[in-house]
Design an enzyme around this catalytic site. Sequence first.
Site, PDB file in Angstrom:
ATOM      1  N   PHE A 249       0.989  -1.329   0.014  1.00 16.39           N
ATOM      2  CA  PHE A 249       0.393  -0.325  -0.447  1.00 16.39           C
ATOM      3  C   PHE A 249       1.180   1.348   0.070  1.00 16.39           C
ATOM      4  O   PHE A 249       0.561   2.278   0.792  1.00 16.39           O
ATOM      5  CB  PHE A 249      -0.290  -0.312   1.381  1.00 16.39           C
ATOM      6  CG  PHE A 249      -2.154  -0.087   0.536  1.00 16.39           C
ATOM      7  CD1 PHE A 249      -2.390  -1.843   0.537  1.00 16.39           C
ATOM      8  CD2 PHE A 249      -3.383  -0.455   0.391  1.00 16.39           C
ATOM      9  CE1 PHE A 249      -3.447  -2.773   0.387  1.00 16.39           C
ATOM     10  CE2 PHE A 249      -4.474  -1.000   0.005  1.00 16.39           C
ATOM     11  CZ  PHE A 249      -4.668  -2.014  -0.253  1.00 16.39           C
ATOM     12  N   CYS A 260     -14.655   0.825  -0.827  1.00 17.45           N
ATOM     13  CA  CYS A 260     -14.746   0.410   1.242  1.00 17.45           C
ATOM     14  C   CYS A 260     -14.517   1.748   1.653  1.00 17.45           C
ATOM     15  O   CYS A 260     -14.904   2.450   2.507  1.00 17.45           O
ATOM     16  CB  CYS A 260     -13.976  -0.666   1.187  1.00 17.45           C
ATOM     17  SG  CYS A 260     -15.203  -1.849   0.819  1.00 17.45           S
TER      18      CYS A 260
END
Length: 473
Positions: A249, A260
């Site tokens: 990430f 989300c």
Amino acid sequence: MNITFIGTGYVGLVSGIMMSYLGHNVSCLDTDTQKIVQLKKNILPIYEPKLEQYLTPLLESGQLQFLDTYSATLEASNVVFITVGTPSLPSGAADLQYIFAAIDNLSSWINKECLIVIKSTVPPTTCNQIITYLHAKNLHFPVASNPEFLREGSAVDDFLNPDRILIGTNSKIAEDLLREIYLPLITKEIRMVCTDLVTAELAKYSSNSFLATKIAFTNEMANLCEQTGANIKDLTLAMGLDKRIGEEFLNAGPGFGGSCFPKDLLALAQVAKTFYTECQIIDAVISSNNQRPYDMVKKIYYILNNCSISEPIDISPLSQLASTLYLEQQQAEANKYNLPSEINFSNKTIAVLGLTFKAGTDDIRNSAAIKIIQILLDREAIIQAFDPMGMLHTKKYLEALNYNNIFYATTALSACQNSDLILITTEWAEFKALPWETIKSQTKNPIIIDLRNILDADQLNSIGYKYHCIGQG
Ligand code: UGA
């Protein structure tokens, strides 16, 4: 174990099918009859790699079934997982109406020992509210929280090899039941974290928000790299090899999207307000990510017009266009994000490769690619778009908003034909293998802006492209 899932959205469907694969008898219930009819015929409503190969044999064996009504068949369930949606209300708070509707519907059919497990992402204290709600009706079902951490595009592997299984409950019986359900995974030495209801609920929000923070931080570092001459790929490598930071990430891009992260950050910000707590980092991440598509459009404009991204910007109104309420709203939003009025793409054809919010899915919800396309269309660009999986959803979505100046190509190659610029917005692996030399001979202008940093700069520059990516000076 007899298990029922209420809601066959993304989480319910993947978890239901995979729980059945673990050896349980699973029923998936959804009041969308159309969807259930299709599922009974082995037709999935979503694209998710590998899922169909699990669905087919389980359906045939009868170990997995699909229902469209609440009925006495629910009485045999030992556990009911609630996996309905918790979309954003206008305030950003999570809308819990589908959760409570499911509780109302199922409570008249399930047996009194049945464990109700909330798998949907819900704000902290929701499970306690459900317990209070049931008690007021003199119903005393045990309630547990079991948040999900599946990622679209790799959900099957994530289900079988989770980093952890999280359970929130105040009851030993509920904990033991959930341990039994997940036993085939726990024996693979996957850790189970057992905690109270509120902590489990909040841990889901904080996990998603922390990941989103990593991405927003990386994107801001990429901006700084562009201005200072540093290189984001080497910078994130240097950072990520520190185990305390971790390598995942840290990919710079056009901004995070999906069903989300954006929703959960907004909900967490609302939770903080409700509990009179300041979450300044969450607010900053939301604002940084909202800014991102506008910054990408500025970058496109400056590259197309050969000027510097650090030039001073003018935020005067788009006077010649602001004649309708819609355009006024667009202008207000553009002003909010500092998109100068002179940024206009009339007579420019931009090929956009990638529409989904990430690769491996057909989901375009909150996709940065779609937001960028909307801004470009508002500024009079002509768009030629292609995505391996997201074409239908995009067409439906943009047509409903009356966007017309967009052509839906059948291949990446045809999307690029006669374009002034090629924009890579989603990291589909197949874009790396495109015949870039052939494509170059068919474009008006061989310029590529790779917003996912997936292409080989040296190769493209050597065949005559002007290649730009994210986070390189
Ligand atoms: C996310 C979480 O990763 C899951 O753990 C969680 O279960 C799920 O939300 C959920 O709450 O249901 P998902 O929305 O499928 O999963 O997508 P991610 O893979 O997390 O990506 C989200 C966005 O961040 C995408 O737009 C992606 O392109 C972007 N991203 C991701 C980056 O820009 N850079 C990165 O380094 C990673």
